[in-house]
Design a protein around this motif. Structure first.
Motif, mmCIF file in Angstrom:
data_model
loop_
_atom_site.group_PDB
_atom_site.id
_atom_site.type_symbol
_atom_site.label_atom_id
_atom_site.label_comp_id
_atom_site.label_asym_id
_atom_site.label_seq_id
_atom_site.Cartn_x
_atom_site.Cartn_y
_atom_site.Cartn_z
ATOM 1 N N ARG A 43 32.009 36.083 26.215
ATOM 2 C CA ARG A 43 32.233 37.090 27.257
ATOM 3 C C ARG A 43 33.394 36.726 28.176
ATOM 4 O O ARG A 43 33.575 37.326 29.235
ATOM 5 C CB ARG A 43 30.952 37.310 28.085
ATOM 6 N N GLY A 58 44.370 43.110 23.970
ATOM 7 C CA GLY A 58 43.830 44.373 24.454
ATOM 8 C C GLY A 58 43.181 45.189 23.350
ATOM 9 O O GLY A 58 42.114 45.788 23.542
ATOM 10 N N LEU A 61 39.836 43.652 22.491
ATOM 11 C CA LEU A 61 38.833 43.982 23.506
ATOM 12 C C LEU A 61 38.211 45.342 23.210
ATOM 13 O O LEU A 61 36.979 45.504 23.230
ATOM 14 C CB LEU A 61 39.474 44.006 24.896
ATOM 15 N N LEU A 62 39.070 46.321 22.937
ATOM 16 C CA LEU A 62 38.578 47.680 22.694
ATOM 17 C C LEU A 62 37.790 47.769 21.389
ATOM 18 O O LEU A 62 36.737 48.407 21.325
ATOM 19 C CB LEU A 62 39.758 48.658 22.668
ATOM 20 N N ARG A 68 33.756 46.853 28.905
ATOM 21 C CA ARG A 68 34.704 46.065 29.709
ATOM 22 C C ARG A 68 33.997 45.358 30.863
ATOM 23 O O ARG A 68 34.374 44.225 31.226
ATOM 24 C CB ARG A 68 35.804 46.998 30.256
ATOM 25 N N SER A 69 32.978 45.960 31.427
ATOM 26 C CA SER A 69 32.273 45.385 32.567
ATOM 27 C C SER A 69 31.560 44.077 32.226
ATOM 28 O O SER A 69 31.237 43.300 33.121
ATOM 29 C CB SER A 69 31.262 46.382 33.130
ATOM 30 N N ILE A 71 32.936 41.759 30.234
ATOM 31 C CA ILE A 71 33.947 40.785 29.812
ATOM 32 C C ILE A 71 34.688 40.215 31.016
ATOM 33 O O ILE A 71 35.122 40.968 31.898
ATOM 34 C CB ILE A 71 34.960 41.438 28.853
ATOM 35 N N LEU A 73 38.035 38.754 31.935
ATOM 36 C CA LEU A 73 39.372 38.757 31.343
ATOM 37 C C LEU A 73 40.383 38.082 32.273
ATOM 38 O O LEU A 73 40.508 38.443 33.437
ATOM 39 C CB LEU A 73 39.805 40.199 31.059
ATOM 40 N N GLN A 97 45.371 47.215 28.108
ATOM 41 C CA GLN A 97 44.637 48.484 28.123
ATOM 42 C C GLN A 97 43.384 48.400 29.005
ATOM 43 O O GLN A 97 42.283 48.758 28.595
ATOM 44 C CB GLN A 97 44.249 48.897 26.698
ATOM 45 N N THR A 98 43.597 47.889 30.198
ATOM 46 C CA THR A 98 42.499 47.745 31.149
ATOM 47 C C THR A 98 42.973 48.163 32.533
ATOM 48 O O THR A 98 44.167 48.115 32.833
ATOM 49 C CB THR A 98 41.974 46.297 31.169
ATOM 50 N N ASP A 102 39.856 40.295 35.805
ATOM 51 C CA ASP A 102 38.866 39.483 36.506
ATOM 52 C C ASP A 102 39.523 38.274 37.152
ATOM 53 O O ASP A 102 39.037 37.770 38.169
ATOM 54 C CB ASP A 102 37.781 39.030 35.524
#
Length: 294
Positions: A43, A58, A61-62, A68-69, A71, A73, A97-98, A102
């Motif tokens: 994560r 990116g 990730l997708l 996304r919440s 992970i 990053l 692509q976010t 974080d």
């Protein structure tokens, strides 16, 4: 002492104790590595503008399907981007692509030109001040900011003026580069430490070191698991093993609880075999004042 699942940052956020590093992960491989790691249970994903793989990260990730919440990053400001901090952040967000990061790190305290020559017209402290301003003005884009490859000398200079204490200092850590003084300094200032190159980089002699092998046999795991677990067992430290191979990605995720004796033995390796895997002599900046890994 027991390994932990997370470390708490000075922002109150929890950062996973083990994440996937993507330094030197080749194009065409890193996208799959990120996707597989997340589907397997990782994560935390770490990348950098300098790695040239943010776009593929990116995509991974997708394609993982993990929200996304869930992970954590991390990416980093590249050396030639100290003069365009805000634009660099937007570039990274677009490639990944976010809508947010974080954690955003200053990769090195070494402003450089596009040709990777020292740009001494810039002060990295001004870069940090700009990062602070963006962080304060846009909490929806940045959940935390920090630094990477900062020695105690650089941290002391930063802390003299910082309005925001770095959440993380990402540095090289392994038995031949334990950096105990730096880790303790960061802990005393409320700065978490992320360990990169925990195996000592590719084809590391640590994987065949007799002490590492002995501890690995004790727990019936691969030597790599001991090297990764060593960092996960240190207070205030998390770790970024790197691989693009499914089996190794899965194996690296296993950490074991080491005893104080195990840890002492492993850190004793540095007394006879010490080296640094990432110690660039930046053109015009020297070695940035890093001591050998003692």
């Amino acid at each position: 002492m027991p390994a932990k699942s997370h470390i708490e940052l000075n922002t109150g956020a929890n950062m996973p104790a083990v994440g996937l590093g993507t330094w030197k992960s080749k194009p065409g491989e890193v996208e799959h590595a990120v996707e597989h790691a997340l589907r397997f249970g990782y994560r935390s994903i770490d990348t950098a503008a300098a790695y040239g793989n943010e776009a593929e990260v990116g995509k991974g990730l997708l394609e993982s399907g993990v929200p996304r919440s869930e992970i954590f990053l991390t990416t980093k400001l590249d050396n030639p981007h100290h003069q365009r901090v805000a634009d660099a952040l937007e570039d990274s967000l677009k490639k990944l692509q976010t809508d947010y990061l974080d954690l955003w790190l200053m990769h090195w305290p070494a402003p450089m030109t596009a040709e990777y020559k020292a740009d001494k017209s810039l002060d990295w402290l001004d870069t940090w001040r700009t990062m602070e301003k963006i962080y304060k003005a846009h909490p929806e884009k940045l959940k935390a900011i920090g630094v990477s490859n900062f020695s105690i000398k650089f941290l002391e200079r930063l802390l003299e003026v910082a309005e925001v204490i770095p959440a993380v200092n990402q540095v090289e850590l392994h038995p031949s580069c334990p950096q105990g003084e730096l880790v303790e300094f960061c802990r005393s200032k409320g700065i978490a430490v992320t360990a990169y190159s925990p195996l000592g980089s590719d084809n590391s002699p640590l994987l065949t070191n007799e002490v590492v092998k002995k501890v690995a046999e004790k727990y019936n795991v691969h030597p790599a698991n001991i090297l990764i677990s060593l960092q996960a067992n240190r207070p205030n430290v998390n770790v970024l093993p790197k691989s693009v191979t499914n089996a190794r990605i899965e194996a690296n995720f296993k950490v074991v609880d080491l005893t104080e004796e195990d840890i002492s033995e492993l850190h004793g390796i540095d007394k006879t075999h010490h080296f640094r895997a990432c110690h660039p002599d930046w053109t015009g900046w020297g070695s940035l004042g890093f001591p050998d890994c003692e």
